[in-house]
Design an enzyme around this catalytic site. Structure first.
Site, short mmCIF file in Angstrom:
data_model
loop_
_atom_site.label_atom_id
_atom_site.label_comp_id
_atom_site.label_asym_id
_atom_site.label_seq_id
_atom_site.Cartn_x
_atom_site.Cartn_y
_atom_site.Cartn_z
N HIS A 1 -1.59 -8.43 3.19
CA HIS A 1 -1.26 -8.62 4.61
C HIS A 1 -2.16 -9.67 5.26
CE1 HIS A 1 1.02 -5.01 4.07
NE2 HIS A 1 -0.04 -4.27 3.87
N HIS B 1 5.53 -3.88 3.79
CA HIS B 1 5.24 -3.66 2.38
C HIS B 1 6.37 -4.11 1.48
CE1 HIS B 1 2.53 -0.98 4.55
NE2 HIS B 1 1.68 -1.42 3.66
#
Lengths: 208, 333
Positions: B57, B219
């Site tokens: 991320h 995700h």
């Protein structure tokens, strides 16, 4: 067979590690369908670390051995599976402290403790499409199969596998799969599958 | 799979090695276990902010370690939450005597691992409070799901609470401010392409040239629904309307508006999204006091964007404007 010794437990964990390695891709594929696709890799990484730890030092009793397994999984698996499987083995350890071996009753008691820990941490009920769906009926089958460990674990393994397959039509209510809502239907739960592998290897270890 | 990596096993470690070399004035890195702490940690007498989550991320969370934001970040493997020993060890290093605030995105794994870490730190006599983010309106918040996911609001929360800690605000007040931010912000995201987790080696889902996923998380998981591709203005409406009606934001509210890239979308497209998002906010009678446009909370190389709106008051705005000096966010210094 009526006694499950420390050396049997080591053999079980090694067999589980080998099975998880063999099934890594399948577990990750199941996870990719309704989660994020890393369950196989995470479980393999954790059990490889556990086997290394067990090879490095002998455990005095089942309690110490399962504590090592639990602590190692807690610090190597990550995700939700880390605390759930880590906590499961820590609870097996607590309930086996000072025991050189399990008989059938001790095995059922320890595994039931492990199930309770998973439910406490994950807040999952039967039918939520989680590892609980495989473990819970497996322990019922084990408890009802009598004192022979080979027969009891065989019944548990068969029940776990059957239940894991039957998670496919369920709607996921826990974890990342629950974000998908209806789209989680039609896929088997990866956690129920890894749990079934654990019990299948427990059964083959007891037969050997 | 075509990636600028050496091997999937070494991705997180080698990225950390690079960060440590690139930002020696901001941070220090531990490799056993993995964590990043601000260079001057522990800061005596101030609350330490600890966050973390799966890798993939970037720049979140490691890029936000430094003065005025996070004290420590704990990276897990790609898209896998970190383990309790990471937050425990990092917590001990950054604890300056005024307690630790954990900022946790609402994912089952993150929540459980941070819970265990908090238990371990409390046993060491360190005060720990936790605030959660669960701002993703794409997930229905019900008893029958794991609850809403923490996404873009996490960045805004880390900035504002980091400034509060830097000013010396006590733990219980920072916790209360965090809970207020949690209740005041909402987000939604979409994807044009999937992403490939290095150790998986293939995309997490397939999208045809004329399709997109709306309601994704961070995700690489599929979203709530797959719909035909549309122009940027329509896509921005699909994201903004649910965000603005959920809280709900009311006419006259002052907001921070955040347009975030998922990793594979260029800034030129994010500004096209921001242009429309700002127009929609104004149409709803909202006053945009500040904005943030860029890729701050990503899903590897996924193409797509998310929007976050946070209702703010004067205190939050002052803290937003306060100096921050981290690898990924820097102003006022």
């Amino acid at each position: 067979m009526s006694e499950f010794s420390v050396s049997k437990a080591v053999a079980w964990i090694k067999a589980a590690s080998a099975a998880l390695e063999k099934e890594e891709t399948r577990l990750s594929d199941l996870d990719a369908a309704i989660g994020d696709g890393d369950h196989g890799a995470n479980m393999r990484r954790g059990f490889v670390a556990v086997v290394k730890k067990l090879d490095a030092a002998e455990s005095a009793d089942l309690g110490a051995l399962y504590k090592t397994v639990g602590m190692t999984l807690l610090s190597t698996v990550g995700g939700a599976s880390g605390p759930l499987y880590g906590g499961f083995f820590l609870e097996l350890g607590k309930r086996s402290m000072g025991r050189p071996a399990w008989d059938a009753a001790a095995m059922v008691d320890a595994l039931k403790g492990g199930l309770a820990d998973i439910q406490k941490r994950g807040k999952a009920e039967l039918g939520d499409k989680t590892m609980v769906d495989a473990l819970s009926p497996a322990l019922d089958a084990m408890a009802g199969a009598g004192g022979d460990l080979a027969a009891a674990t065989k019944a548990a393994a068969a029940a776990a596998r059957d239940a894991a397959t039957k998670t496919a039509p369920l709607l996921a209510r826990k974890g990342r799969a629950s974000y998908l809502g209806e789209r989680s239907i039609g896929h088997e739960d990866p956690g129920a599958n890894s749990l079934a592998l654990l019990l299948e290897t427990l059964s083959t270890t007891c037969e050997a | 799979m075509k990636k600028l990596i050496n091997s999937p096993e070494d991705v997180v470690r080698e990225a950390l090695e690079g960060m440590e070399l690139a930002h020696p004035n901001h941070l220090r890195v531990s490799y056993e276990p993995f964590y990043i702490v601000r260079k001057d940690a522990p800061v005596k007498g101030k609350v330490a902010l600890v966050s973390g989550g799966g890798s993939g991320h970037e720049p979140m969370h490691g890029g936000f370690v430094g003065m005025g934001m996070l004290s420590a970040a704990c990276p897990g493997h790609v898209f896998t939450s970190p383990t309790p020993d990471q937050m425990f060890e990092a917590g001990k290093v950054v604890s300056g005597g005024a307690g630790i605030l954990q900022i946790v995105k609402n994912y089952t794994g993150d929540v459980m691992n941070f819970e265990l870490a908090a238990e371990m730190l409390k046993e060491e006599g360190i005060a720990v409070e936790t605030v959660m983010t669960d701002d993703d309106v794409a997930v229905e918040d019900s008893l029958y799901t794991a609850g809403r996911r923490g996404v873009g609001l996490t960045i805004l929360m880390e900035k504002i609470l980091g400034a509060a800690a830097e000013k010396g605000m006590p733990l219980k007040d920072i916790k209360a401010l965090g809970d207020k931010i949690r209740k005041s912000g909402r987000s939604m995201g979409m994807a044009l392409t999937a992403c490939t987790v290095p150790h998986a080696g293939k995309p997490s889902f397939e999208l045809a040239e004329n399709e997109m996923e709306v309601g994704i998380g961070i995700h690489g998981e599929p979203g709530r629904r797959r719909v035909p591709m549309a122009p940027a203005d329509q896509i921005t409406e699909m994201l903004m309307e649910p965000v603005l009606t959920d809280l709900p934001f009311n006419k006259g509210d002052t907001i921070i508006l955040f347009v975030n890239g998922m990793g594979g979308t260029p800034l030129i497209e994010l500004y096209i999204v921001y242009r429309k998002a700002a127009a929609i906010a104004e149409k709803h009678g909202l006053k945009i006091a500040r904005c943030l446009v860029g890729s701050y909370i990503t899903s590897l190389e996924m193409a797509g964007a998310s929007v976050t709106a946070l209702r703010v008051d004067d205190q939050m705005l002052q803290l937003w404007d306060a100096p921050v000096n981290t690898p990924a966010l820097r102003w006022g210094v």
